[in-house]
Each structure stands twice: as structure tokens, then as C-alpha cells.
Design an enzyme around this catalytic site. Structure first.
Site, PDB file in Angstrom:
ATOM      1  N   TYR A  40       1.236  -1.321   0.146  1.00  0.00           N
ATOM      2  CA  TYR A  40       0.085   0.531  -0.069  1.00  0.00           C
ATOM      3  C   TYR A  40       0.415   0.962   0.411  1.00  0.00           C
ATOM      4  O   TYR A  40       0.202   2.549  -0.602  1.00  0.00           O
ATOM      5  CB  TYR A  40      -0.800  -0.162   1.113  1.00  0.00           C
ATOM      6  CG  TYR A  40      -1.765  -0.916   0.622  1.00  0.00           C
ATOM      7  CD1 TYR A  40      -3.346  -0.714   0.311  1.00  0.00           C
ATOM      8  CD2 TYR A  40      -1.947  -2.043   1.191  1.00  0.00           C
ATOM      9  CE1 TYR A  40      -4.756  -1.487  -0.459  1.00  0.00           C
ATOM     10  CE2 TYR A  40      -2.979  -3.555   0.899  1.00  0.00           C
ATOM     11  CZ  TYR A  40      -3.613  -2.745   0.732  1.00  0.00           C
ATOM     12  OH  TYR A  40      -5.552  -4.074   0.143  1.00  0.00           O
ATOM     13  N   GLU A  41       2.499   1.216   0.717  1.00  0.00           N
ATOM     14  CA  GLU A  41       3.302   2.744   0.764  1.00  0.00           C
ATOM     15  C   GLU A  41       4.142   2.264  -0.755  1.00  0.00           C
ATOM     16  O   GLU A  41       4.177   3.391  -0.807  1.00  0.00           O
ATOM     17  CB  GLU A  41       3.597   2.306   1.774  1.00  0.00           C
ATOM     18  CG  GLU A  41       3.223   2.225   3.106  1.00  0.00           C
ATOM     19  CD  GLU A  41       2.688   3.754   3.641  1.00  0.00           C
ATOM     20  OE1 GLU A  41       3.345   4.863   3.052  1.00  0.00           O
ATOM     21  OE2 GLU A  41       2.040   3.862   4.083  1.00  0.00           O
ATOM     22  N   GLY A  42       4.083   1.653  -1.238  1.00  0.00           N
ATOM     23  CA  GLY A  42       4.529   1.360  -2.419  1.00  0.00           C
ATOM     24  C   GLY A  42       6.326   1.221  -1.948  1.00  0.00           C
ATOM     25  O   GLY A  42       6.550   1.679  -1.074  1.00  0.00           O
ATOM     26  N   GLU A  73       2.283   5.908  -2.850  1.00  0.00           N
ATOM     27  CA  GLU A  73       3.028   6.383  -3.186  1.00  0.00           C
ATOM     28  C   GLU A  73       3.160   6.348  -4.713  1.00  0.00           C
ATOM     29  O   GLU A  73       3.944   7.342  -4.726  1.00  0.00           O
ATOM     30  CB  GLU A  73       3.969   5.806  -1.852  1.00  0.00           C
ATOM     31  CG  GLU A  73       3.867   5.769  -0.687  1.00  0.00           C
ATOM     32  CD  GLU A  73       4.256   7.340   0.110  1.00  0.00           C
ATOM     33  OE1 GLU A  73       4.987   7.459  -0.566  1.00  0.00           O
ATOM     34  OE2 GLU A  73       3.758   7.642   1.571  1.00  0.00           O
ATOM     35  N   ARG A  98      -7.271   0.436   1.936  1.00  0.00           N
ATOM     36  CA  ARG A  98      -6.071  -0.189   2.398  1.00  0.00           C
ATOM     37  C   ARG A  98      -7.356  -0.231   4.156  1.00  0.00           C
ATOM     38  O   ARG A  98      -7.219  -1.307   4.518  1.00  0.00           O
ATOM     39  CB  ARG A  98      -5.138   0.779   2.757  1.00  0.00           C
ATOM     40  CG  ARG A  98      -4.133   0.970   3.771  1.00  0.00           C
ATOM     41  CD  ARG A  98      -3.033   1.579   3.376  1.00  0.00           C
ATOM     42  NE  ARG A  98      -2.342   0.908   5.102  1.00  0.00           N
ATOM     43  CZ  ARG A  98      -0.718   1.514   5.270  1.00  0.00           C
ATOM     44  NH1 ARG A  98      -0.212   3.273   3.645  1.00  0.00           N
ATOM     45  NH2 ARG A  98      -0.125   1.426   5.937  1.00  0.00           N
TER      46      ARG A  98
END
Length: 261
Positions: free
Chosen positions: A14-16, A176, A139
């Protein structure tokens, strides 16, 4: 307790995983970010323009960055947590901050033994700057599923993504990566400075479609796959500047020029 390997992959999904430092879209500069949402404020290493790391280094940095959030979860939550519950709480804490997590209804419900209510409360943390964000909605739903059922979902299906690359589109679950994409679109003049929608919304989709329409061989469908990412990187190179990152590279991909599909 520590975040499990699957928990780290869940957060990274989810953040990259960004291997080249990129600037904040709002400022065009600091704070610079690299790896899995790492900035200099989190500690070493200090992030500077032009910095490049490996995928393994990104996860080493993430493990160090998570220690403070793991400690915050353990301090705030009184009953013992199962590993998947702990991973879900650390993911949320990493995303919203230790102070917000500690004062959240989720913690109050857990400490009172109201487990169903705690799971439901994840959905409340779906806004950025007071605006509901589709990426955060997704998320939070995934974190709730992880918390309640121990299902890591997107993370465990990532092997295929590492082969073909991730496709960004409306409502993308990779905030991200979306922010990094918006930086490149701004630098190419397809997305006005300061008008990014904070998510892969209508403005970002329109900017992608305009870039694709102006680029020979691309379908103007508003979806950003490896071919569009490579075209964005090539356009930036022709403009005399290296891409910050058109989308975070995956295993086997170069840090600034993804393989074309």
C-alpha cells in the site's frame, strides 16, 4: 512482538517500494521520500535528491522504521494480540501516526474487549485533509480483513505483479506510487502544479489520458502500466531531466526506467 514478513509486504503493497528518492508533490522538494515511505524525519538514512537504493535496502530501512510504531502499538494496546492483529495495527499506526493510533477508537475498543467494534473502527480512518480517499478506503478495508480474519490479501498475490509490473488506475491502492506518478506528470506539464488530487482521481486520470493521447503508440485509457511508465521516463529524459520515479520499480526492474510492456 515484531511485524511479520507478510506484515511488511502488506504495508509495502500500500505504501509502494520506491527505489529512487522523490520529492513531495506539494512542494517539489522536501520532504524527500525513498523506500517504503521513508523520510529523513524517521531517522537514518538521510534522504537526498538523486539517492538510489536496492529493494533489499528498502525493506531493511522499513524494518528499522517500524520499530517505533511497533512500540507504540504495544504501549497502547493492553490485551495480547495475535500476529495478524498486531500486523494490522502496525500498518494503521504507520499510516496515521502513533499519536492518532493511540487515541483512536480502535485502541479503546480493543482494550475494552470489544473486538468486532475495533475491526469496524478501521473504516473511520479514510480521510486525508478532511477528504475521503479511495486508496485509504481500500487500505482500511484490507487492514480490517487482516485484523479480523488474518487474510493478508493483496500481499500474497504479488508475485505476478513483480513479473509484469503494477498498473495504476482510478482508485489505485498504491498511494506512494500515485504521488510519484503525479510528480512526473507535473514536471511534464500535464498536471498543473498543486492540482494533484491526492489520489488517483479525475485530475490525475485526465493528465494521464492527455499524456497518452500525445504519445505515439499509447492508448488514451487513463491506465498507467509498464509501457506508459517507460514513455513517461523517456519523455522526461528528452526534457533533460531524470524521472523521480514513474512508478516504483519491482524486482528485476531498473530504479528509474521500468521495462516497457
Amino acid at each position: 512482538m515484531q511485524t511479520s514478513h507478510n506484515g511488511e509486504l502488506f504495508i509495502a503493497a500500500y505504501e509502494g517500494v520506491v527505489l529512487r528518492a522523490y520529492p513531495d508533490p506539494a512542494t517539489g522538494g522536501a520532504p524527500w521520500t525513498i523506500g517504503v515511505g521513508h523520510t529523513s524525519a524517521a531517522g537514518a538514512p538521510k534522504v537526498a535528491p538523486g539517492m538510489v537504493i536496492t529493494r533489499d535496502q528498502a525493506f531493511d530501512i522499513l524494518a528499522r522504521d517500524l520499530k517505533g510504531f511497533e512500540a507504540a502499538v504495544l504501549k497502547a494496546v493492553k490485551p495480547p494480540l495475535k500476529q495478524h492483529q498486531f500486523d494490522a495495527c502496525v500498518s494503521l499506526c504507520f499510516n496515521i501516526g502513533a499519536k492518532n493510533f493511540s487515541s483512536s477508537g480502535i485502541v479503546r475498543h480493543i482494550n475494552a474487549g470489544r473486538w468486532p467494534e475495533a475491526g469496524a473502527a478501521f473504516a473511520l480512518w479514510n480521510k486525508a485533509a478532511g477528504k475521503v480517499m479511495s486508496g485509504l478506503v481500500r487500505r482500511r478495508a484490507a487492514e480490517r480483513t487482516l485484523f479480523e480474519a488474518g487474510q493478508y490479501g493483496l500481499t500474497l498475490a504479488s508475485d505476478g505483479d513483480e513479473t509484469v509490473g503494477v498498473v495504476l488506475a482510478r482508485g489505485s491502492a498504491f498511494p506512494e506510487g500515485v504521488r510519484a506518478l503525479q510528480v512526473d506528470l507535473m514536471r511534464l506539464g500535464y498536471l498543473p502544479q498543486g492540482e494533484d488530487d491526492g489520489d488517483f482521481g479525475l485530475k490525475t486520470e485526465g493528465a494521464v489520458e492527455r499524456f497518452q493521447a500525445a504519445t505515439l503508440g499509447l492508448a488514451a485509457d487513463g491506465r498507467v502500466g509498464p509501457a506508459t511508465r517507460a514513455a513517461i521516463a523517456a519523455a522526461l529524459a528528452r526534457a533533460g531531466t531524470a524521472p523521480q520515479v514513474a512508478m516504483y520499480p519491482l524486482a528485476g526492474q531498473a530504479p528509474d526506467l521500468p521495462k516497457a510492456a
